[in-house]
Design a protein around this motif. Structure first.
Motif, mmCIF file in Angstrom:
data_model
loop_
_atom_site.group_PDB
_atom_site.id
_atom_site.type_symbol
_atom_site.label_atom_id
_atom_site.label_comp_id
_atom_site.label_asym_id
_atom_site.label_seq_id
_atom_site.Cartn_x
_atom_site.Cartn_y
_atom_site.Cartn_z
ATOM 1 N N GLY A 39 3.111 -2.189 -5.007
ATOM 2 C CA GLY A 39 3.666 -0.841 -5.044
ATOM 3 C C GLY A 39 3.137 0.110 -3.981
ATOM 4 O O GLY A 39 3.496 1.276 -3.981
ATOM 5 N N LEU A 40 2.270 -0.360 -3.081
ATOM 6 C CA LEU A 40 1.705 0.537 -2.073
ATOM 7 C C LEU A 40 2.533 0.599 -0.798
ATOM 8 O O LEU A 40 2.503 1.589 -0.091
ATOM 9 N N GLY A 41 3.205 -0.461 -0.482
ATOM 10 C CA GLY A 41 3.865 -0.550 0.814
ATOM 11 C C GLY A 41 2.966 -1.311 1.777
ATOM 12 O O GLY A 41 1.753 -1.346 1.622
ATOM 13 N N GLN A 42 3.566 -1.933 2.759
ATOM 14 C CA GLN A 42 2.837 -2.841 3.641
ATOM 15 C C GLN A 42 1.742 -2.147 4.453
ATOM 16 O O GLN A 42 0.622 -2.640 4.535
ATOM 17 N N THR A 43 2.022 -0.989 5.012
ATOM 18 C CA THR A 43 1.046 -0.312 5.865
ATOM 19 C C THR A 43 -0.166 0.149 5.068
ATOM 20 O O THR A 43 -1.306 -0.095 5.459
ATOM 21 N N ARG A 44 0.075 0.787 3.946
ATOM 22 C CA ARG A 44 -1.030 1.270 3.111
ATOM 23 C C ARG A 44 -1.806 0.127 2.494
ATOM 24 O O ARG A 44 -3.029 0.178 2.390
ATOM 25 N N ALA A 45 -1.109 -0.930 2.103
ATOM 26 C CA ALA A 45 -1.773 -2.069 1.470
ATOM 27 C C ALA A 45 -2.706 -2.775 2.455
ATOM 28 O O ALA A 45 -3.791 -3.218 2.078
ATOM 29 N N ARG A 46 -2.304 -2.887 3.712
ATOM 30 C CA ARG A 46 -3.180 -3.512 4.712
ATOM 31 C C ARG A 46 -4.483 -2.743 4.859
ATOM 32 O O ARG A 46 -5.539 -3.326 5.036
ATOM 33 N N ARG A 47 -4.403 -1.442 4.816
ATOM 34 C CA ARG A 47 -5.586 -0.612 4.984
ATOM 35 C C ARG A 47 -6.443 -0.593 3.711
ATOM 36 O O ARG A 47 -7.658 -0.762 3.780
ATOM 37 N N GLU A 48 -5.822 -0.415 2.571
ATOM 38 C CA GLU A 48 -6.567 -0.221 1.332
ATOM 39 C C GLU A 48 -7.005 -1.521 0.669
ATOM 40 O O GLU A 48 -7.947 -1.516 -0.119
ATOM 41 N N CYS A 49 -6.331 -2.612 0.955
ATOM 42 C CA CYS A 49 -6.644 -3.884 0.295
ATOM 43 C C CYS A 49 -7.270 -4.893 1.251
ATOM 44 O O CYS A 49 -7.192 -6.098 1.029
ATOM 45 N N GLN A 50 -7.905 -4.400 2.296
ATOM 46 C CA GLN A 50 -8.486 -5.279 3.303
ATOM 47 C C GLN A 50 -9.584 -6.168 2.711
ATOM 48 O O GLN A 50 -9.668 -7.358 3.018
#
Length: 106
Positions: free
Chosen positions: A46-57
């Motif tokens: 539910g975050l979106g690809q750009t935000r997920a890459r940053r927040e779920c690294q």
């Protein structure tokens, strides 16, 4: 797919196909890295690809380490290099059973 239930209409499950560890495993046991994959997917849901890459690294790095074991291989390589260096300097002699000189068996 959020807008249309296209996967249900076509009778395919792309999500489980994309996720390696989520596939049905033999003997009904979970795959080795399943927990890491689940954490990564739950973090990015539910975050979106750009935000997920940053927040779920961190979760993604844990999952990739479980799958590929790159950090473990690097650590092992460093340990073996240090052992070889110590052998050349004469500070360490490996035991006979590491050198292929076993005791004779009865």
């Amino acid at each position: 797919m959020p807008f249309w239930g296209l996967q249900k209409q076509l009778g395919i499950d792309v999500d489980s196909w994309l996720l390696r560890q989520s596939m049905p495993q033999p003997n009904g046991q979970a795959a080795v890295c399943h927990a890491f994959e689940r954490e990564w997917v739950e973090c990015g849901h539910g975050l979106g690809q750009t935000r997920a890459r940053r927040e779920c690294q961190l979760e993604y790095e844990d999952f990739m380490e479980c799958m590929k074991r790159t950090k473990l291989a690097k650590r092992l390589r460093t340990i073996l290099e240090q052992r070889d260096k110590m052998i050349k300097e004469g500070k360490y002699t490996p035991p006979d059973y590491h050198m292929g000189k076993e005791e004779p068996r009865p």
